[in-house]
Enzyme design. Structure first.
Site, mmCIF file in Angstrom:
data_model
loop_
_atom_site.group_PDB
_atom_site.id
_atom_site.type_symbol
_atom_site.label_atom_id
_atom_site.label_comp_id
_atom_site.label_asym_id
_atom_site.label_seq_id
_atom_site.Cartn_x
_atom_site.Cartn_y
_atom_site.Cartn_z
ATOM 1 N N GLY A 1 -16.384 43.185 106.834
ATOM 2 C CA GLY A 1 -15.281 42.352 107.319
ATOM 3 C C GLY A 1 -15.297 40.936 106.777
ATOM 4 C CG HIS B 1 -20.357 50.139 112.730
ATOM 5 N ND1 HIS B 1 -20.312 48.783 112.918
ATOM 6 C CD2 HIS B 1 -19.612 50.398 111.619
ATOM 7 C CE1 HIS B 1 -19.561 48.238 111.967
ATOM 8 N NE2 HIS B 1 -19.117 49.197 111.170
ATOM 9 C CD GLU C 1 -18.202 45.965 113.691
ATOM 10 O OE1 GLU C 1 -17.519 46.807 114.296
ATOM 11 O OE2 GLU C 1 -17.884 45.502 112.568
ATOM 12 C CE LYS D 1 -15.179 47.691 111.414
ATOM 13 N NZ LYS D 1 -15.902 46.555 110.883
ATOM 14 C CD GLU E 1 -20.274 50.354 107.238
ATOM 15 O OE1 GLU E 1 -19.145 50.512 106.771
ATOM 16 O OE2 GLU E 1 -20.489 50.071 108.433
ATOM 17 C CB SER F 1 -15.436 43.709 101.950
ATOM 18 O OG SER F 1 -15.665 42.895 103.092
ATOM 19 C CG ASN G 1 -15.141 51.828 111.909
ATOM 20 O OD1 ASN G 1 -14.606 52.024 112.987
ATOM 21 N ND2 ASN G 1 -16.242 51.100 111.768
HETATM 22 P P1 PGA Z 1 -14.802 46.456 106.474
HETATM 23 O O1 PGA Z 1 -15.593 47.274 107.593
HETATM 24 O O2 PGA Z 1 -14.272 47.449 105.477
HETATM 25 O O3 PGA Z 1 -13.714 45.735 107.206
HETATM 26 O O4 PGA Z 1 -15.788 45.511 105.851
HETATM 27 C C1 PGA Z 1 -16.393 48.377 107.267
HETATM 28 C C2 PGA Z 1 -17.075 48.899 108.511
HETATM 29 O O5 PGA Z 1 -17.479 48.096 109.349
HETATM 30 O O6 PGA Z 1 -17.224 50.114 108.683
#
Ligand code: PGA
Length: 256
Positions: free
Chosen positions: A177, A99, A101, A12, A171, A216, A10
């Site tokens: 993140g 997601h 976000e 983003k 997630e 992460s 992803n």
């Molecule tokens: P991350 O993001 O690996 O940076 O924690 C995962 C995601 O949001 O899909």
């Protein structure tokens, strides 16, 4: 049982042409184990470039391409939106839906997300349905209630049988993140809950749905996470922008 493993990147709102070139170069030499699909999800403007680069470099069997969002509507006056038919025209195979976000910054509700999953399935696009609890919800021991409330509207809308074509990404919001990963035991326990939740409705389908862990994931923790019986790969954010790390993650995954 035979479940494929999936490692989905992803990106983003990061990356562009330069990252496409780097990922194509990097994945040319990646060694995947059996039954693994690698999915790269760049921003909309770069989907077609990634698809054509993968084809030109004979990586179209290795790299599958996904969008990061879709519209639930077929067409019409929805400025700024992208329909499943547009993605179908480009041969996009996957779409990340719901997601955290999008749930938090764009206020997408589980009902809207269910409509999007339905739209994706109708277009033959595999939805990667994201679910996960916040830190406060985990502390309040609400994790299972939250996950159930995110899954149920989708089951109600599309029907459990259609989940055979759905990928679920668990997630935990507090791990995205942040560098804080769920321990492999905690992740496994939650994945098991998700599979059992689906199994209560249809055990056969539940057995076949790939459940990805996201939050992460990196080159150092992926092996332990992917070794868990109910973890079938990962949805990778930050580490997917670093091609060497992403390659390690891809080559660690293995179908179960
Ligand atoms: P991350 O993001 O690996 O940076 O924690 C995962 C995601 O949001 O899909």
């Amino acid at each position: 049982m035979a479940r494929r493993a999936i490692v989905a990147a992803n990106w983003k709102m990061n990356g562009g042409l330069a990252l496409i070139n780097t990922i194509i170069d990097g994945l040319t030499s990646v060694e995947l184990q059996e039954n693994v699909d690698v999915v790269i999800c760049p921003s909309f403007p770069f989907l077609s470039e990634l698809i054509s680069q993968a084809k030109v470099n004979k990586l179209d069997k290795v790299i599958h391409v996904g969008a990061q969002n879709i519209s639930a509507h077929e067409s019409g006056a929805y400025t700024g939106e992208v329909s499943t038919q547009m993605l179908q025209e480009l041969s996009v195979e996957f779409a990340i839906i719901g997601h955290s976000e999008r749930r938090s910054y764009y206020k997408e509700t589980s009902t809207q997300i269910a409509h999007k999953v339905n739209a994706a399935l109708k277009a033959g696009i595999t939805p990667i349905l994201c679910i996960g609890e916040s830190e406060a919800e985990r502390v309040a021991e609400q994790t299972e209630t939250v996950l159930a409330s995110q899954l149920q509207p989708v089951i109600d809308e599309v029907g459990i049988e259609k989940f055979i074509d759905v990928v679920i990404a668990y997630e935990p919001v507090w791990a995205i993140g942040t560098g804080k990963t769920a321990s492999s035991e905690m992740a496994q326990e939650t994945h098991k809950f998700i599979r059992q939740f689906l199994a209560k409705v249809n055990a056969n389908v539940a057995d076949k749905v790939p459940l990805l862990y996201g939050g992460s994931v990196n080159a150092s923790n992926c092996e332990e996470l992917f070794a868990q019986p109910d973890i079938d790969g990962g949805l990778i954010g930050g580490a997917s922008l670093q091609v060497e790390q992403f390659k390690v993650i891809c080559s660690t995954a293995k179908g179960k």
